[in-house]
Each structure stands twice: as C-alpha cells, then as structure tokens.
Write a protein that holds these residues in place. Sequence first.
Motif, mmCIF file in Angstrom:
data_model
loop_
_atom_site.group_PDB
_atom_site.id
_atom_site.type_symbol
_atom_site.label_atom_id
_atom_site.label_comp_id
_atom_site.label_asym_id
_atom_site.label_seq_id
_atom_site.Cartn_x
_atom_site.Cartn_y
_atom_site.Cartn_z
ATOM 1 N N ILE A 191 0.842 -1.204 0.000
ATOM 2 C CA ILE A 191 0.000 0.000 0.000
ATOM 3 C C ILE A 191 0.877 1.254 0.000
ATOM 4 C CG2 ILE A 191 -1.649 1.338 1.368
ATOM 5 C CD1 ILE A 191 -2.805 -1.367 2.318
ATOM 6 N N SER A 192 1.910 1.255 0.859
ATOM 7 C CA SER A 192 2.821 2.410 0.926
ATOM 8 C C SER A 192 3.553 2.610 -0.399
ATOM 9 C CB SER A 192 3.840 2.204 2.050
ATOM 10 O OG SER A 192 3.199 2.115 3.307
ATOM 11 N N ALA A 193 3.866 1.489 -1.064
ATOM 12 C CA ALA A 193 4.627 1.562 -2.319
ATOM 13 C C ALA A 193 3.838 2.206 -3.446
ATOM 14 C CB ALA A 193 5.076 0.160 -2.736
ATOM 15 N N GLN A 194 2.519 2.264 -3.311
ATOM 16 C CA GLN A 194 1.722 2.916 -4.342
ATOM 17 C C GLN A 194 1.972 4.418 -4.398
ATOM 18 O OE1 GLN A 194 -0.046 1.158 -6.618
ATOM 19 N NE2 GLN A 194 0.894 -0.569 -5.531
ATOM 20 N N SER A 195 2.431 4.992 -3.288
ATOM 21 C CA SER A 195 2.705 6.439 -3.257
ATOM 22 C C SER A 195 4.194 6.743 -3.091
ATOM 23 C CB SER A 195 1.918 7.104 -2.117
ATOM 24 O OG SER A 195 2.268 6.527 -0.872
ATOM 25 N N ASP A 196 5.020 5.690 -3.078
ATOM 26 C CA ASP A 196 6.466 5.891 -2.937
ATOM 27 C C ASP A 196 7.164 4.723 -3.617
ATOM 28 O OD1 ASP A 196 9.082 6.329 -2.220
ATOM 29 O OD2 ASP A 196 8.664 6.707 -0.107
ATOM 30 N N PHE A 197 7.499 4.913 -4.900
ATOM 31 C CA PHE A 197 8.105 3.808 -5.647
ATOM 32 C C PHE A 197 9.123 4.320 -6.667
ATOM 33 C CE2 PHE A 197 4.112 4.825 -7.917
ATOM 34 C CZ PHE A 197 4.602 5.098 -9.186
ATOM 35 N N ILE A 198 9.900 3.366 -7.185
ATOM 36 C CA ILE A 198 10.932 3.640 -8.185
ATOM 37 C C ILE A 198 10.655 2.807 -9.430
ATOM 38 C CG2 ILE A 198 13.379 3.300 -8.764
ATOM 39 C CD1 ILE A 198 14.020 3.966 -5.834
ATOM 40 N N LEU A 199 10.772 3.442 -10.587
ATOM 41 C CA LEU A 199 10.723 2.768 -11.884
ATOM 42 C C LEU A 199 12.065 3.010 -12.566
ATOM 43 C CD1 LEU A 199 7.235 4.064 -13.081
ATOM 44 C CD2 LEU A 199 7.708 1.826 -12.074
ATOM 45 N N GLN A 200 12.715 1.961 -12.998
ATOM 46 C CA GLN A 200 14.036 2.148 -13.603
ATOM 47 C C GLN A 200 14.296 1.092 -14.674
ATOM 48 O OE1 GLN A 200 17.448 1.747 -10.948
ATOM 49 N NE2 GLN A 200 18.527 3.340 -12.076
ATOM 50 N N LYS A 201 14.786 1.545 -15.803
ATOM 51 C CA LYS A 201 15.243 0.649 -16.871
ATOM 52 C C LYS A 201 16.588 1.165 -17.377
ATOM 53 C CE LYS A 201 10.612 -0.660 -18.561
ATOM 54 N NZ LYS A 201 10.643 -2.113 -18.322
ATOM 55 N N LYS A 202 17.468 0.226 -17.720
ATOM 56 C CA LYS A 202 18.795 0.606 -18.188
ATOM 57 C C LYS A 202 19.130 -0.109 -19.500
ATOM 58 C CE LYS A 202 20.963 1.660 -13.723
ATOM 59 N NZ LYS A 202 22.107 1.353 -12.821
ATOM 60 N N TRP A 203 19.864 0.617 -20.331
ATOM 61 C CA TRP A 203 20.391 0.068 -21.575
ATOM 62 C C TRP A 203 21.874 0.418 -21.653
ATOM 63 C CZ3 TRP A 203 15.804 2.413 -20.886
ATOM 64 C CH2 TRP A 203 14.637 1.787 -21.346
ATOM 65 N N GLU A 204 22.594 -0.284 -22.502
ATOM 66 C CA GLU A 204 24.018 0.025 -22.657
ATOM 67 C C GLU A 204 24.473 -0.321 -24.068
ATOM 68 O OE1 GLU A 204 27.994 -1.716 -20.685
ATOM 69 O OE2 GLU A 204 26.719 -0.607 -19.268
ATOM 70 N N THR A 205 25.190 0.607 -24.682
ATOM 71 C CA THR A 205 25.864 0.343 -25.952
ATOM 72 C C THR A 205 27.356 0.224 -25.657
ATOM 73 O OG1 THR A 205 26.327 2.660 -26.536
ATOM 74 C CG2 THR A 205 24.125 1.820 -27.052
ATOM 75 N N SER A 206 28.158 0.118 -26.681
ATOM 76 C CA SER A 206 29.598 -0.018 -26.461
ATOM 77 C C SER A 206 30.206 1.246 -25.853
ATOM 78 C CB SER A 206 30.306 -0.336 -27.786
ATOM 79 O OG SER A 206 30.074 0.701 -28.730
ATOM 80 N N GLU A 207 29.528 2.401 -26.017
ATOM 81 C CA GLU A 207 30.100 3.656 -25.539
ATOM 82 C C GLU A 207 29.180 4.470 -24.625
ATOM 83 O OE1 GLU A 207 32.945 5.661 -28.428
ATOM 84 O OE2 GLU A 207 31.481 4.785 -29.804
ATOM 85 N N THR A 208 27.925 4.016 -24.473
ATOM 86 C CA THR A 208 26.950 4.833 -23.729
ATOM 87 C C THR A 208 26.097 3.980 -22.794
ATOM 88 O OG1 THR A 208 26.798 6.365 -25.597
ATOM 89 C CG2 THR A 208 25.043 6.478 -23.959
ATOM 90 N N GLY A 209 25.885 4.486 -21.590
ATOM 91 C CA GLY A 209 24.916 3.908 -20.671
ATOM 92 C C GLY A 209 23.691 4.799 -20.630
ATOM 93 N N ILE A 210 22.504 4.201 -20.691
ATOM 94 C CA ILE A 210 21.253 4.963 -20.676
ATOM 95 C C ILE A 210 20.430 4.510 -19.481
ATOM 96 C CG2 ILE A 210 19.155 5.577 -21.944
ATOM 97 C CD1 ILE A 210 21.914 3.960 -23.904
ATOM 98 N N ASN A 211 20.000 5.461 -18.671
ATOM 99 C CA ASN A 211 19.248 5.165 -17.455
ATOM 100 C C ASN A 211 17.946 5.958 -17.457
ATOM 101 O OD1 ASN A 211 18.449 4.463 -14.841
ATOM 102 N ND2 ASN A 211 19.690 6.058 -13.889
ATOM 103 N N LEU A 212 16.823 5.251 -17.595
ATOM 104 C CA LEU A 212 15.499 5.865 -17.520
ATOM 105 C C LEU A 212 14.986 5.651 -16.099
ATOM 106 C CD1 LEU A 212 12.853 7.091 -18.647
ATOM 107 C CD2 LEU A 212 12.248 4.778 -19.436
ATOM 108 N N PHE A 213 14.750 6.746 -15.385
ATOM 109 C CA PHE A 213 14.463 6.658 -13.953
ATOM 110 C C PHE A 213 13.210 7.453 -13.621
ATOM 111 C CE2 PHE A 213 14.834 7.913 -9.526
ATOM 112 C CZ PHE A 213 15.320 6.761 -8.905
ATOM 113 N N GLY A 214 12.288 6.800 -12.924
ATOM 114 C CA GLY A 214 11.091 7.476 -12.433
ATOM 115 C C GLY A 214 10.966 7.272 -10.937
#
Length: 255
Positions: A191-214
């Motif tokens: 119940i608490s997590a419905q109002s306090d949570f993290i969404l995160q996805k990561k990708w990586e190429t040979s030269e770049t890291g991508i972090n999508l964070f909510g």
Amino acid sequence: MRYLGLTALVLVACATEQQGSSALARRDAIYAANRALNEGTYRSRDGFQSTRWGMTRDEVASLYPAAESLPRGDLALSMNVAEHPARVVFLFTKGRLGVVHIRFTQFEDIRIEHKALAELLTTKYGIPSEDVDTAQEAAERVGQHRLAADLVWSSAKINEALSGAPADTYKQSRIDASAERAEAEAQQQAISAQSDFILQKKWETSETGINLFGRRIPDEDMLFIDYESIMLAPRLHQELEMERLEHKKEQAKDL
C-alpha cells in the motif's frame, strides 16, 4: 564420424580465434580511448542527439545556441525531447562532454510516461539490461508469503494422509499466525509503495549507458533520462565528488 569430429574441432578453433580477436580489438579500443582521453583528443561516435562524447563546450553550444552557462561551466536549456517538455543539462569533465541529464518537467501519469519512453528507448537500443518496479515487487511479496504458508499447510495434510498420524495443530497455528503477520506487513508495504516507488530501466551500448528513472514520493513525481559516456562519466563523477567535498570543507570553515 572422424570427419564430423574434425569439423567440430575446426569450428571450435575458429570460434575461439574470433573471440580472442574480438577481445583484443576491445582491449586495443579501450587503450586507444584512454590515450586519447589523456591527450585531450577523445571523440566518440556516440552521444545524445547530435552531440558526441568528448565534444568541447563550444562545440555543444554551437549545436544548442539557446543553452545557458551554469556555474561550473556546464550547459543547460529547456527543450522538447521525444515531444515531452524537458530541462536538459550537458555536463563536462576537463572541458569534454561526459553526461547528458534530461529531466522531464511536465507529464500526467508517471507510469504511463515511463512506459512510453521505455518503449521508445527499447525500439532504439533493444531489451533493457535492468528493469525495476519497486511497487510491483512489493505487491508480489504479498502473494509469496501466503503461498509459502499454503505450501506448508498442504505438506502437513499430505504427511497426515500418508502416515495416518494427526497433524500438529499447535505447530500449524503458529505457522499460520506467522504467515498472517508477514502477509499483513507485506500488504502494508505494498500500500505504501503505491505512493512511494521507483521505476528504472537501463540500456548500454559499447560507448553509452542509458538510465530511464522514475520516482514517486508523496508530494512529487520525478522522471528523467541520463545518457553517460562509459569512458568519461566515471571521471566526471569523481570530479563532482571532489568538488562536493571541497564545498563541504569551505562550509565547515564557518563553524
């Protein structure tokens, strides 16, 4: 059969040789990049939009004339990214572009927007290497506690049927009580997590890291993407940490 065995050995040898060549090529590329970094000539083929890691401040400014200068020499501007209003900050280390931080400033629903951006990034970079949803994880834990208790109860009933001996009802009641407490705690966390949570996805190429964070907290939703040069970002983070420590030392002088 001998020919099949010989063919297999040749294929394994070729694959091993190719893997070795690939590893040597990566090693040589890293050495070359480090040398270029030390010489101040590093320039990646990757980056955010038209920028490339290793670009100078003036080169980035020429691509984004509306960008304003920040105190440490970084650049920032407000613009649309994937049709979303955002604040974009270009961060430099030793005068070279190393990180691009994008903070989305207007969105209706963090889950819907995070999912939409994730789909776009997956289209470009493939399946993410990391996928986190703390609210979903909290909800799944509720069911796990009940399932564990049900399995113990089922096991006790099976043993009772096989042995003919009655189950230990006192022991089972303690297990049920413990499971109910754990389940209640997990439900409260969900119940608490419905109002306090993290969404995160990561990708990586040979030269770049991508972090999508909510991140949702009771009073605010935050959504951003970080693009980081694999070669330059570690240097930038170290530089920022040193600056933070120096700032703390200056603040401490007032005490």
